[in-house]
Scaffold this motif. Structure first.
Motif, PDB file in Angstrom:
ATOM      1  N   ASN B  10       0.731  -1.127  -0.154  1.00 27.88           N
ATOM      2  CA  ASN B  10      -0.009  -0.109   0.034  1.00 27.88           C
ATOM      3  C   ASN B  10       0.804   1.237  -0.085  1.00 27.88           C
ATOM      4  OD1 ASN B  10      -2.682  -0.927  -0.021  1.00 27.88           O
ATOM      5  ND2 ASN B  10      -2.353  -1.363   1.976  1.00 27.88           N
ATOM      6  N   ASP B  11       2.065   1.045   0.184  1.00 27.52           N
ATOM      7  CA  ASP B  11       2.810   2.221   0.233  1.00 27.52           C
ATOM      8  C   ASP B  11       3.335   2.833  -1.161  1.00 27.52           C
ATOM      9  OD1 ASP B  11       3.007   2.596   3.110  1.00 27.52           O
ATOM     10  OD2 ASP B  11       4.347   1.145   3.516  1.00 27.52           O
ATOM     11  N   VAL B  15      -0.752   2.507  -5.751  1.00 28.49           N
ATOM     12  CA  VAL B  15      -1.472   1.809  -5.121  1.00 28.49           C
ATOM     13  C   VAL B  15      -3.041   2.477  -4.623  1.00 28.49           C
ATOM     14  CG1 VAL B  15      -2.102  -0.177  -3.614  1.00 28.49           C
ATOM     15  CG2 VAL B  15       0.230  -0.173  -4.784  1.00 28.49           C
ATOM     16  N   PRO B  16      -2.563   3.483  -3.843  1.00 26.23           N
ATOM     17  CA  PRO B  16      -3.914   4.092  -3.337  1.00 26.23           C
ATOM     18  C   PRO B  16      -4.712   4.394  -4.540  1.00 26.23           C
ATOM     19  CG  PRO B  16      -2.000   4.911  -2.226  1.00 26.23           C
ATOM     20  CD  PRO B  16      -1.647   4.053  -3.487  1.00 26.23           C
ATOM     21  N   LYS B  19      -6.777   1.793  -6.049  1.00 25.42           N
ATOM     22  CA  LYS B  19      -7.887   1.389  -4.709  1.00 25.42           C
ATOM     23  C   LYS B  19      -9.107   2.229  -5.047  1.00 25.42           C
ATOM     24  CE  LYS B  19      -5.512  -1.557  -2.008  1.00 25.42           C
ATOM     25  NZ  LYS B  19      -4.732  -1.784  -0.551  1.00 25.42           N
ATOM     26  N   THR B  25      -5.708  11.535  -5.229  1.00 23.33           N
ATOM     27  CA  THR B  25      -4.711  10.448  -5.214  1.00 23.33           C
ATOM     28  C   THR B  25      -4.295  10.494  -6.482  1.00 23.33           C
ATOM     29  OG1 THR B  25      -6.597   8.901  -5.786  1.00 23.33           O
ATOM     30  CG2 THR B  25      -6.171   8.802  -3.689  1.00 23.33           C
TER      31      THR B  25
END
Lengths: 120, 687
Positions: B10-11, B15-16, B19, B25
């Protein structure tokens, strides 16, 4: 001060003089340290008096070590070094005393009294 | 715990967004993407052009103070681009309809990185770089006293900057502003890696800066040309000396405070916690024990720059040398006595605040002395408005306004009403943009030929000045206004319609500043392209006054063929007045210069990996890196074959060649200063 650090061109009188300074420095440092230990552990003096005496002993030892080991003295040669040491002390005192002052002042405003300082 | 610590998928920047795809984002992912693609593009370019090897052997491993200085400035320039872009995004956020397109956390990250980057990775490397290039040339030194340590300082700063860039790609930066006050930045309220990014990137760069400070101070004390006693030193060397002393003493409270914060976060300490005997107010106290001298670290070198640019382009001697020196010293000492004015509202008694308020107003006096010195230098001079001079003049107008608002804020009663408002934000930008950036821009335009041998394009330089100058006023004067109306700083969005017109003006200002920055990129590009016509091989393209202008441009690796004997404050002016076009040689002797070495990059690289490991709690890797760093330093310490010799004969040939070049270069009048006729050695008397 460089004449003490280099062996070249140092006659026996100078050598003795330099050596004596190291020995004196070492001896005085040991004595002052032991005195501090005794005062802190002896319980002869009250807490606040013991704090002050140990503090004074520490400062005395600092001066002696500057003199004996760092060759900072009142001679003309060592003058620039002496100024730098003095300037450093001014800044450290400004920072340390300033911090104590500000935090004690804040503590007093929070009703913690001067005793609030020891908790930090 | 795995060896990778708290790092997980997630880092990774993209990825954020995958999602939860929102504009906020998306911008974060885009920024991360720019970093990754930018790095790849640079790598590709270097590979295609076959520039890896020359880059490594000529630049990255060099211990030459001029090249280290240039690399510092390049670092500052890259980070400046990021900092300005962040500012533009924040301005855009505040003019879009509430709640704007950024999430509140994202906005908080932006102002935190903007501040951290601008102070630690733009301002500091910029001034360190300029000092590195210029100061040794001004005092007749051949290099810094500790060239290896100089390179280690550089690469530690680069490592810190790399960590801040990495925070765009892996994980997040902190959201507590560039000051990162606990308890908000404690582990309870900021559990992710953001604050650790701040702590460890600052740790790297502040160690680098402390080492630089030591290096500068010792160089000035030990390496001055014979005859140059302290009161014959150029003002820039003086401001460097004072800055260096501030660096040595002021960086430590920051390093200590941030280490204490790290112990609080990861080792269960209670220095700054709200309970168990902690006192977070001590963090503010320690931070500003660093922070206020830092302000003068930033501004003093620029004062030095103006003290050279203004006399040169006014054709006059600097007015009041002695008063300028004492004003500089006074500022340096007083800067340690005013730190409480950064937290007047923290709850001290009125008396304490009053004392620090008065001290703060006092420091305005030596600063005012300097402004009068520069004005009187210009008075009745024959002014030539080069880019460097424009930036200096723009500085004087603008800085005085910032100084006035500063004295207003120094009054605790006014500060209670304006603290934490955009008025304050406007004030410190008003100090730092003219007081630091304009100074450094002037320095680059003025001293560029020393490093590269050609002048910078004047047309684009002047355009960049006007964009910066107008952009600054448009961007920050509105903030004064809405600050007084009550707009707090660090807000993700405003709902008060009264602020809106002002914010639109500020947005236009931010775009102007961006145009200024773009003009500077174009300026460099155009200058490199036209470098043949901008070459000034004979040196001294501006009828300069300092020792550095007695050298040919670009300055050779060994700086001086012979170290001159100094008998006055302006030896080069005296030499020119006596009809000389080169300084008289003294004695040609063999000299030793340090060989290039990759060790500084290695040491700092290992330190950076270790810092990254600490951020993500990879304790094992961090420990290995820490040991490896010191092993590398030890290995270097036992390396005895680190010097190369330049013989007296080579130096003599260098001198003769320069002399021949100077004698065959036609004299040029000042009127042709900015034309291609200027091949160096411009003289006031037209031929």
């Amino acid at each position: 001060m460089s004449h003490i650090n280099s062996d070249k061109g140092m006659d026996s009188g100078e050598y003795k003089h330099a050596m004596a300074r190291y020995v004196w420095g070492f001896a005085l440092s040991v004595v002052l340290t032991l005195a501090g230990v005794v005062i802190a552990g002896g319980g002869v003096f009250g807490a606040s008096l013991a704090w002050s005496i140990v503090g004074i002993l520490a400062i005395a030892q600092l001066v002696i070590q500057f003199w004996a080991f760092m060759h900072v003295d009142l001679s003309q040669d060592a003058r620039p070094d002496l100024y730098l040491v003095m300037f450093t002390f001014v800044i450290i005192i400004l920072m340390a005393a300033g911090t104590v002052w500000v935090l004690a002042d804040l503590a007093s405003r929070m009703g913690m009294g001067a005793g609030g300082m020891t908790g930090m | 715990m795995s060896i990778l610590g708290s790092l997980d998928l997630n880092d990774v920047f993209i990825v954020p967004f995958l999602k939860e795809p929102t504009l906020s984002t998306g911008i974060a992912a885009g920024a991360g993407g720019i970093v990754v693609l930018g790095a790849l593009a640079v790598a590709l370019l270097l590979t295609v052009k076959g520039w890896w090897k020359p880059l490594w052997s000529e630049w990255l491993t060099s211990l030459d103070h001029k090249k280290i200085g240039v690399m510092y400035v390049v670092l500052a320039a890259i980070m400046l681009i990021r900092g300005v872009l962040e500012a533009v995004v924040m301005r855009a956020q505040q003019v879009s309809p509430a709640p704007g397109f950024l999430s509140v956390e994202h906005h908080a990250e932006l102002f935190s990185t903007h501040g951290t980057i601008m102070i630690f990775f733009v301002a500091m490397p910029f001034l360190t770089g300029v000092i590195n290039v210029v100061m040794p040339l001004q005092i007749g030194a051949r290099d810094m006293e500790f060239p290896f340590m100089n390179a280690v300082s550089l690469w530690l700063s680069v490592g810190g900057a790399a960590l801040v860039m990495a925070s765009l790609v892996v994980g997040h930066f902190e959201t507590g502003g560039w000051t990162a006050y606990p308890p908000y930045t404690g582990i309870k309220l900021s559990p992710n890696e953001g604050v650790d990014y701040w702590i460890w990137s600052l740790a790297l760069t502040s160690v680098g800066t402390t080492l630089s400070g030591i290096n500068f101070a010792v160089t000035i004390y030990k390496q001055r040309a014979p005859g140059m006693d302290l009161m014959k030193m150029p003002i820039f060397a003086w401001t460097t000396l004072c800055t260096a002393i501030l660096m040595i003493f002021a960086m430590m409270p920051l390093t200590v405070a941030s280490f204490m914060l790290a112990l609080d976060r990861h080792a269960g300490f209670h220095f700054f916690t709200a309970s168990n005997g902690g006192n977070m107010m001590n963090f503010a106290n320690m931070f500003w024990l660093f922070g206020h001298p830092e302000v003068y670290i930033l501004i003093l070198p620029a004062f030095g720059v103006f003290s050279h640019v203004i006399p040169t382009f006014s054709g006059k001697k600097l007015y009041g040398y002695t008063s300028l020196v004492w004003a500089t010293i006074a500022i340096a000492v007083l800067s340690f006595t005013v730190w409480v004015h950064h937290f007047f509202t923290m709850g001290q008694t009125a008396n304490l605040n009053a004392i620090f308020g008065i001290a703060t107003m006092t420091i305005g006096v030596p600063t005012g002395v300097k402004v009068f010195n520069w004005l009187l230098t210009m008075w009745r001079g024959k002014l030539r408005f080069s880019t460097a001079m424009l930036f200096s003049a723009g500085f004087m107008f603008t800085f005085v306004i910032g100084g006035i608002t500063g004295v207003m804020l120094a009054n605790p009663t006014i500060d209670f009403a304006t603290h934490n408002s955009l008025f304050l934000v406007a004030h410190f930008h008003n100090m730092l943009i003219p007081g630091l950036l304009f100074g450094m821009f002037a320095a680059v335009n003025y001293w560029f030929p020393l490093a590269f041998g050609f002048r910078l394009d004047e047309t684009w330089g002047r355009r960049s000045f006007w964009f910066w100058m107008i952009g600054f006023y448009l961007a920050f004067m509105p903030l004064y206004a809405i600050g007084l109306m009550g707009a707090p700083r660090r807000m993700a969005f405003f709902t008060d319609p009264a602020y809106f017109p002002w914010l639109v003006v500020a947005m236009i200002g931010a775009l102007c500043v961006l145009a200024g920055l773009t003009s500077q990129v174009i300026q460099i590009w155009v200058s490199v392209k036209n470098r043949e016509s901008l070459m000034v091989p004979a040196g001294d393209p501006w009828d300069g006054r300092g020792l550095e202008w007695s050298l040919g441009c670009p300055v050779p690796e060994y700086d001086f063929t012979t170290v001159p004997h100094i008998t006055s404050r302006e030896p080069w002016v005296d030499a020119k007045a006596a009809g000389k076009r080169v300084m008289d040689p003294t004695e040609f002797v063999d000299i030793h210069l340090p060989k290039p070495t990759g060790m500084p990059i290695l040491v700092a690289g290992v330190a950076t990996v270790g810092a990254f490991a600490l951020i993500f709690e990879m304790w094992l890797i961090a420990a290995v890196c820490f040991v490896a760093m010191w092993v590398l330093v030890l290995i270097r310490s036992y390396d005895t074959d680190w010097e190369e010799t330049i013989t007296a004969e080579e130096l003599r040939e260098g001198y003769e060649a320069h002399k021949r070049l100077v004698e065959t270069t036609p004299k040029v009048s000042l009127d042709d200063e900015f034309t291609s006729k200027n091949r160096g050695l411009i003289l006031e008397e037209a031929v």
